[in-house]
Design a protein around this motif. Structure first.
Motif, PDB file in Angstrom:
ATOM      1  N   SER A  62       0.814  -1.220   0.000  1.00  0.00           N
ATOM      2  CA  SER A  62       0.000   0.000   0.000  1.00  0.00           C
ATOM      3  C   SER A  62       0.850   1.274   0.000  1.00  0.00           C
ATOM      4  O   SER A  62       1.636   1.484  -0.906  1.00  0.00           O
ATOM      5  N   VAL A  63       0.697   2.099   1.026  1.00  0.00           N
ATOM      6  CA  VAL A  63       1.379   3.390   1.096  1.00  0.00           C
ATOM      7  C   VAL A  63       2.896   3.271   1.073  1.00  0.00           C
ATOM      8  O   VAL A  63       3.596   4.256   0.813  1.00  0.00           O
ATOM      9  N   ALA A  64       3.420   2.084   1.352  1.00  0.00           N
ATOM     10  CA  ALA A  64       4.878   1.909   1.427  1.00  0.00           C
ATOM     11  C   ALA A  64       5.515   1.598   0.087  1.00  0.00           C
ATOM     12  O   ALA A  64       6.735   1.717  -0.059  1.00  0.00           O
ATOM     13  N   THR A  65       4.718   1.220  -0.931  1.00  0.00           N
ATOM     14  CA  THR A  65       5.337   0.717  -2.160  1.00  0.00           C
ATOM     15  C   THR A  65       6.160   1.770  -2.893  1.00  0.00           C
ATOM     16  O   THR A  65       7.285   1.503  -3.312  1.00  0.00           O
ATOM     17  N   VAL A  66       5.627   2.964  -3.061  1.00  0.00           N
ATOM     18  CA  VAL A  66       6.334   3.983  -3.854  1.00  0.00           C
ATOM     19  C   VAL A  66       7.604   4.478  -3.145  1.00  0.00           C
ATOM     20  O   VAL A  66       8.680   4.497  -3.759  1.00  0.00           O
ATOM     21  N   PRO A  67       7.542   4.880  -1.861  1.00  0.00           N
ATOM     22  CA  PRO A  67       8.792   5.327  -1.220  1.00  0.00           C
ATOM     23  C   PRO A  67       9.825   4.218  -1.075  1.00  0.00           C
ATOM     24  O   PRO A  67      11.032   4.471  -1.161  1.00  0.00           O
TER      25      PRO A  67
END
Length: 352
Positions: free
Chosen positions: A307-312
């Motif tokens: 989720s929110v962790a994939t891009v960074p």
């Protein structure tokens, strides 16, 4: 003044959950009926669509705020800053801290407050808060940090995306194989260096699309109806993403003034390999140009969808030359883009 990412850090859990681990699961349809295919066939088809061969799960004693703290420590060290100089800590997540073998979400206090506490920051003017924006949460946190800096309300911000989705999945749902755990963090600050955020775009589609992702009952009708799990309408999300994400990316790139041929990397939320590839094709089709080689790094094959962790996390891996055939050079223009629960989409054009 330019607003740049001056430090990155990520935490990728050690526990590897391969597709073979799902062979003994009892997968059911949404109405509770038995799926008329052996698990080997279900898993093979799943891998062909999503690209996922394995994913990472957090150790039982660690929560989402712990993962975010580890990523934050690394980003702070990478930026070589004193954490006491942070003006904001913005943490994107979906379910807060969910302890192992439980399903209850704990967001009191906020994850940002917990991470600030773990960092031992004494500065009371360092404001810590959470953002709930689905999978695009980290990108939206960066956009908010930029706004604070532009408005003169901050000079330096810490933006984190952290999640332990493995603890809110329904083991009787095939979609449970998609989700994983992890955290990524970035330091955003004003600098005299060239580059930084060139443009951004955000949109929320809620009229018909709000409940494409939701909390719902297990596919196993015999389980407690009061217990809820992450659920999604994969087909509707796929169609929504293909229609709207390329448009948002184009609007953002056009606003930046950068030519499509000058884009070096595109970091798309690692939701589904086939979906991301289709988004990329649609995006380049809008410019009537060919897709360059090695333009889109992918980590979903081994890390799953955190989720929110994939891009960074993906950005941190490429920045530190930890993803084969992908690297960044100063001056490279990249695009960050995401889509997720809400339904929300966003994008940033960034000069490295």
């Amino acid at each position: 003044m330019n607003i740049k990412i001056t430090g990155t850090g990520s935490y990728i859990p050690d526990t590897i959950e391969k597709n073979d681990a799902f062979h003994q699961h009892q997968f059911l349809n949404t109405d509770g009926s038995v799926i008329n295919h052996p698990n080997e066939v279900i898993i093979e088809k799943f891998k062909a669509i999503t690209g996922i061969a394995e994913r990472r799960y957090a150790k039982p004693h660690l929560n989402s705020s712990d993962l975010g703290f580890f990523a934050a420590e690394r980003a702070i060290a990478d930026a070589k800053i004193d954490p006491e100089t942070l003006d904001y800590i913005i943490v994107a997540h979906n379910f807060g801290d969910v302890k192992h073998n439980t399903i209850q979400s704990d967001v009191l206090p906020s994850l940002a407050a917990r991470i600030k506490h773990s960092l031992r920051i004494k500065n009371q003017k360092c404001i810590a808060y959470d953002i709930l924006f689905g999978c695009p949460g980290w990108i939206e946190g960066v956009i908010q940090a930029q706004a604070f800096i532009k408005a003169g309300m901050a000079k330096r911000c810490l933006v984190i995306g952290s999640e332990t989705l493995s603890r809110v999945v329904d083991k009787h749902d095939r979609d449970s194989m998609i989700f994983s755990d992890g955290a990524g963090a970035t330091i955003i600050e004003a600098t005299e260096d060239e580059g930084g955020i060139l443009a951004h775009e955000t949109a929320s589609f809620t009229y018909d699309e709000a409940y494409f992702l939701y909390f719902g009952n297990s596919n196993n009708q015999t389980l407690d109806k009061g217990t809820r799990y992450i659920k999604m309408d994969g087909r509707k999300i796929y169609e929504f993403a293909l229609t709207n994400v390329p448009k948002a990316m184009k609007s953002c790139l056009d606003a930046s003034g950068v030519d499509i041929k000058d884009v070096k990397k595109i970091f798309i939320h690692q939701a589904n390999e086939k979906m991301d590839e289709a988004i990329l094709k649609r995006f380049y089709r809008l410019y009537r140009t060919e897709i360059p080689e090695r333009i889109m790094p992918m980590s979903i094959q081994t890390l799953g969808n955190s989720s929110v962790a994939t891009v960074p996390t993906l950005f941190d891996l490429v920045k530190n030359n930890k993803l084969e055939n992908h690297s960044l050079t100063k001056g490279d223009v990249v695009i960050f883009a995401s889509v997720g629960a809400g339904m929300h989409i966003n994008a940033i054009v960034y000069k490295y």
